[in-house]
Design a protein around this motif. Sequence first.
Motif, PDB file in Angstrom:
ATOM      1  N   THR A 170      46.982  41.874  43.065  1.00 34.38           N
ATOM      2  CA  THR A 170      47.296  40.448  43.081  1.00 34.38           C
ATOM      3  C   THR A 170      46.762  39.784  44.349  1.00 34.38           C
ATOM      4  OG1 THR A 170      49.452  40.775  44.136  1.00 34.38           O
ATOM      5  CG2 THR A 170      49.413  40.679  41.726  1.00 34.38           C
ATOM      6  N   GLY A 171      46.511  38.501  44.216  1.00 32.04           N
ATOM      7  CA  GLY A 171      46.237  37.640  45.350  1.00 32.04           C
ATOM      8  C   GLY A 171      47.379  36.645  45.430  1.00 32.04           C
ATOM      9  N   THR A 172      47.890  36.413  46.631  1.00 31.82           N
ATOM     10  CA  THR A 172      48.993  35.475  46.802  1.00 31.82           C
ATOM     11  C   THR A 172      48.642  34.438  47.866  1.00 31.82           C
ATOM     12  OG1 THR A 172      50.077  36.928  48.415  1.00 31.82           O
ATOM     13  CG2 THR A 172      50.768  37.149  46.130  1.00 31.82           C
ATOM     14  N   ASP A 173      49.282  33.273  47.753  1.00 26.81           N
ATOM     15  CA  ASP A 173      49.040  32.228  48.737  1.00 26.81           C
ATOM     16  C   ASP A 173      49.921  32.459  49.966  1.00 26.81           C
ATOM     17  OD1 ASP A 173      51.603  31.275  48.088  1.00 26.81           O
ATOM     18  OD2 ASP A 173      50.854  29.540  46.975  1.00 26.81           O
ATOM     19  N   GLN A 174      49.881  31.550  50.919  1.00 24.96           N
ATOM     20  CA  GLN A 174      50.628  31.733  52.168  1.00 24.96           C
ATOM     21  C   GLN A 174      52.138  31.762  51.967  1.00 24.96           C
ATOM     22  OE1 GLN A 174      49.303  28.576  54.675  1.00 24.96           O
ATOM     23  NE2 GLN A 174      50.446  26.998  53.598  1.00 24.96           N
ATOM     24  N   ASN A 175      52.612  31.250  50.826  1.00 23.29           N
ATOM     25  CA  ASN A 175      54.042  31.306  50.497  1.00 23.29           C
ATOM     26  C   ASN A 175      54.384  32.497  49.612  1.00 23.29           C
ATOM     27  OD1 ASN A 175      54.762  28.870  51.897  1.00 23.29           O
ATOM     28  ND2 ASN A 175      53.700  27.757  50.280  1.00 23.29           N
ATOM     29  N   HIS A 176      53.413  33.377  49.412  1.00 21.06           N
ATOM     30  CA  HIS A 176      53.559  34.603  48.622  1.00 21.06           C
ATOM     31  C   HIS A 176      53.716  34.361  47.127  1.00 21.06           C
ATOM     32  CE1 HIS A 176      53.510  37.033  52.239  1.00 21.06           C
ATOM     33  NE2 HIS A 176      54.327  36.144  52.766  1.00 21.06           N
ATOM     34  N   PHE A 177      53.256  33.205  46.645  1.00 18.19           N
ATOM     35  CA  PHE A 177      53.190  32.958  45.200  1.00 18.19           C
ATOM     36  C   PHE A 177      51.903  33.568  44.673  1.00 18.19           C
ATOM     37  CE2 PHE A 177      55.887  29.359  46.561  1.00 18.19           C
ATOM     38  CZ  PHE A 177      56.992  29.616  45.762  1.00 18.19           C
ATOM     39  N   ILE A 178      51.973  34.226  43.521  1.00 19.33           N
ATOM     40  CA  ILE A 178      50.788  34.857  42.933  1.00 19.33           C
ATOM     41  C   ILE A 178      49.839  33.774  42.424  1.00 19.33           C
ATOM     42  CG2 ILE A 178      49.947  36.317  41.058  1.00 19.33           C
ATOM     43  CD1 ILE A 178      52.593  37.888  41.309  1.00 19.33           C
ATOM     44  N   VAL A 179      48.592  33.841  42.904  1.00 20.82           N
ATOM     45  CA  VAL A 179      47.567  32.890  42.474  1.00 20.82           C
ATOM     46  C   VAL A 179      46.439  33.582  41.711  1.00 20.82           C
ATOM     47  CG1 VAL A 179      48.087  31.183  44.244  1.00 20.82           C
ATOM     48  CG2 VAL A 179      46.406  32.973  44.739  1.00 20.82           C
ATOM     49  N   GLY A 180      46.510  34.913  41.607  1.00 25.93           N
ATOM     50  CA  GLY A 180      45.527  35.676  40.843  1.00 25.93           C
ATOM     51  C   GLY A 180      46.013  37.093  40.641  1.00 25.93           C
ATOM     52  N   GLU A 181      45.630  37.689  39.513  1.00 21.28           N
ATOM     53  CA  GLU A 181      46.051  39.054  39.207  1.00 21.28           C
ATOM     54  C   GLU A 181      45.015  39.690  38.292  1.00 21.28           C
ATOM     55  OE1 GLU A 181      50.275  40.124  38.313  1.00 21.28           O
ATOM     56  OE2 GLU A 181      49.428  40.622  36.357  1.00 21.28           O
ATOM     57  N   ILE A 182      44.689  40.948  38.567  1.00 23.73           N
ATOM     58  CA  ILE A 182      43.787  41.698  37.688  1.00 23.73           C
ATOM     59  C   ILE A 182      44.293  43.126  37.538  1.00 23.73           C
ATOM     60  CG2 ILE A 182      41.715  40.349  38.228  1.00 23.73           C
ATOM     61  CD1 ILE A 182      40.810  42.728  39.989  1.00 23.73           C
ATOM     62  N   GLN A 183      43.797  43.778  36.500  1.00 16.07           N
ATOM     63  CA  GLN A 183      43.980  45.213  36.335  1.00 16.07           C
ATOM     64  C   GLN A 183      42.622  45.850  36.561  1.00 16.07           C
ATOM     65  OE1 GLN A 183      45.747  46.476  32.679  1.00 16.07           O
ATOM     66  NE2 GLN A 183      47.547  45.194  32.947  1.00 16.07           N
ATOM     67  N   ARG A 184      42.599  46.958  37.295  1.00 12.48           N
ATOM     68  CA  ARG A 184      41.336  47.639  37.595  1.00 12.48           C
ATOM     69  C   ARG A 184      41.483  49.108  37.246  1.00 12.48           C
ATOM     70  NH1 ARG A 184      37.561  50.643  39.644  1.00 12.48           N
ATOM     71  NH2 ARG A 184      35.981  49.750  41.018  1.00 12.48           N
TER      72      ARG A 184
END
Length: 71
Positions: free
Chosen positions: A28-42
């Motif tokens: 996951t990628g999160t913003d400065q407030n720790h909200f998820i702004v992106g997610e992938i499965q690899r």
Amino acid sequence: MNVFNLNIELTFEVSRKDESKIFTCILTGTDQNHFIVGEIQRKIEPGERLITVSIPTRSTAAFAKVVRCTS
């Protein structure tokens, strides 16, 4: 229209007991407030150790992490 036009890059190392197993990791990628702004499965193939991935995000990400990996 693709809303995911930003990315954050993550490099991580995988260690495992059985080198022959395939793993799937959720990242996951999160913003400065720790909200998820992106997610992938690899999918992690046997023999892969040091992995660099680009996670598409819908807004600027401040952090990236491995949430979990399962075989």
